[in-house]
Design a protein around this motif. Structure first.
Motif, PDB file in Angstrom:
ATOM      1  N   VAL A   1     -72.498 -38.592 -28.447  1.00  0.00           N
ATOM      2  CA  VAL A   1     -71.622 -37.590 -29.065  1.00  0.00           C
ATOM      3  C   VAL A   1     -71.301 -37.988 -30.506  1.00  0.00           C
TER       4      VAL A   1
ATOM      5  N   ASP B   1     -74.713 -31.018 -33.057  1.00  0.00           N
ATOM      6  CA  ASP B   1     -73.338 -30.571 -33.183  1.00  0.00           C
ATOM      7  C   ASP B   1     -72.455 -31.502 -32.345  1.00  0.00           C
ATOM      8  N   ARG B   2     -71.622 -32.290 -33.025  1.00  0.00           N
ATOM      9  CA  ARG B   2     -70.785 -33.236 -32.296  1.00  0.00           C
ATOM     10  C   ARG B   2     -69.809 -32.532 -31.365  1.00  0.00           C
ATOM     11  N   ALA B   3     -69.246 -31.422 -31.800  1.00  0.00           N
ATOM     12  CA  ALA B   3     -68.295 -30.693 -30.958  1.00  0.00           C
ATOM     13  C   ALA B   3     -68.977 -30.148 -29.709  1.00  0.00           C
ATOM     14  N   ALA B   4     -70.190 -29.617 -29.857  1.00  0.00           N
ATOM     15  CA  ALA B   4     -70.917 -29.103 -28.695  1.00  0.00           C
ATOM     16  C   ALA B   4     -71.298 -30.236 -27.755  1.00  0.00           C
TER      17      ALA B   4
ATOM     18  N   TRP C   1     -69.692 -33.032 -27.326  1.00  0.00           N
ATOM     19  CA  TRP C   1     -68.466 -33.438 -26.644  1.00  0.00           C
ATOM     20  C   TRP C   1     -68.100 -32.458 -25.527  1.00  0.00           C
ATOM     21  N   ARG C   2     -68.220 -31.170 -25.811  1.00  0.00           N
ATOM     22  CA  ARG C   2     -67.870 -30.150 -24.820  1.00  0.00           C
ATOM     23  C   ARG C   2     -68.795 -30.211 -23.611  1.00  0.00           C
TER      24      ARG C   2
ATOM     25  N   TRP D   1     -70.687 -32.750 -22.665  1.00  0.00           N
ATOM     26  CA  TRP D   1     -70.517 -34.036 -21.974  1.00  0.00           C
ATOM     27  C   TRP D   1     -69.326 -33.993 -21.040  1.00  0.00           C
ATOM     28  N   ARG D   2     -68.197 -33.489 -21.512  1.00  0.00           N
ATOM     29  CA  ARG D   2     -67.004 -33.427 -20.678  1.00  0.00           C
ATOM     30  C   ARG D   2     -67.190 -32.466 -19.504  1.00  0.00           C
TER      31      ARG D   2
END
Length: 337
Positions: free
Chosen positions: A217, A226-229, A231-232, A234-235
């Motif tokens: 991430v 996209d770091r935000a994508a 992260w989303r 992954w979670r």
């Protein structure tokens, strides 16, 4: 002396990583291959379709390299240069980052050239799936999933255990991971015998796999991700995978690349259907070089953490443990006499 040992371990990890990046796996006399042959001979001698036999096999096959590492550590406790050289050699032997990235790029070139026979013939360098009926998206998916999982198995986890436990950690982790590849898979022969090796490998990878996901991430922008994508996804998806660890790596990779992983996997003699991880299209050849770049960035980040650990957190943990041991000794009845 403890400071010198910590510095030697850190320097050895960095040097071993550099050797792997420059040279890759040894072409001949690879220590891991030699260990695999020895473990295979041991298996033939003690195999029984029982978990107790598998536990004995795992204990012997993992315990021997750990004891070798302990002996080497004791022999070099006052010789930091020799300690650093041994850790460097051990790190080089157990890492597989350069080879992993190379295989991903080779697969990308074959798929971009439309050479499906060559791509299918190359897949067994990465995983054990049956490639005979796979098309480009499925070959690309298998490659991305293998790169994601093996970034943890072949790069991050060895560095973590090398940082925490030095040479015994490096050798013991690689031994356990090799046994899992040999006997840990589901099959009639190894359904019970291979369970201890599989469980040990799962345990040793609990922290490294989650660290791999988080680092993927963090470094997603290095591969235009996209770091935000990441992260989303992954979670949301990391715990959907049947493996307690592989989903951590694959979900983060799927989010970083903007692709969807998972689906039907055909192995030689068995079939598995796995849940989808990520959003977007199925992977293509163009995603494989990005996956290799991500894997390399994760490896460098993990190296930084691993090299810093022996001289920072590791020293604090060691000092705390020694203080607690002294307190326990002082608290024993009659200790003040």
């Amino acid at each position: 002396m403890r400071q010198a040992t910590a510095m030697a371990n850190a320097a050895g990890l960095v040097a071993g990583y550099a050797l792997d990046s420059l040279l890759g796996d040894p072409r001949h006399w690879h220590p891991v291959a030699g260990f695999g042959r020895a473990a295979g001979a041991l298996e033939r001698r003690i195999y029984r379709p029982e978990r107790s036999a598998g536990a004995a096999f795992t204990a012997l096959a993992v315990g021997a390299p750990v004891l070798l590492g302990v002996a080497a550590g004791l022999a070099t406790r006052r010789r930091p240069v020799a300690r650093a050289a041994l850790v460097a050699a051990g790190t080089w032997a157990v890492l597989g980052g350069r080879t992993l990235r190379h295989e991903s790029r080779v697969m990308a070139r074959a798929l971009q050239a439309g050479d499906l026979p060559a791509a299918r013939g190359r897949l067994n360098h990465l995983c054990g799936r049956d490639p005979s009926a796979l098309d480009e998206p499925e070959l690309a998916r298998a490659t991305v999933e293998s790169v994601a999982e093996n970034t943890s198995d072949a790069v991050v986890a060895p560095l973590v255990w090398g940082a925490v436990a030095g040479l015994p950690g490096l050798l013991g982790y690689r031994a356990a991971n090799t046994l899992d590849a040999m006997v840990g898979h589901r099959s009639p022969r190894y359904a019970r015998f291979g369970t201890p090796a599989a469980r040990l490998d799962d345990l040793l990878n609990l922290v490294p796999a989650r660290l791999t996901g988080l680092l993927t991430v963090a470094v997603a922008p290095t591969a235009h991700g996209d770091r935000a994508a990441a992260w989303r996804v992954w979670r949301r998806d990391r715990n959907d995978h049947p493996s307690p660890n592989a989903g951590q790596c694959e979900a983060a990779m799927a989010g970083a690349l903007g692709v969807r992983l998972g689906g039907r996997n055909v192995y030689f003699g068995r079939e598995e259907t796995r849940p989808f991880l990520g959003d977007g299209p199925r992977p293509e050849a163009r995603h494989l070089k990005r996956a290799a770049r991500l894997s390399g960035a994760v490896g460098l980040a993990a190296l930084g953490l691993a090299a810093a650990y022996p001289v920072t957190v590791g020293r604090l943990v060691g000092a705390t443990g020694r203080g607690a041991l002294r307190a326990l000794r002082a608290a024993r009845p009659g200790s003040g006499r």
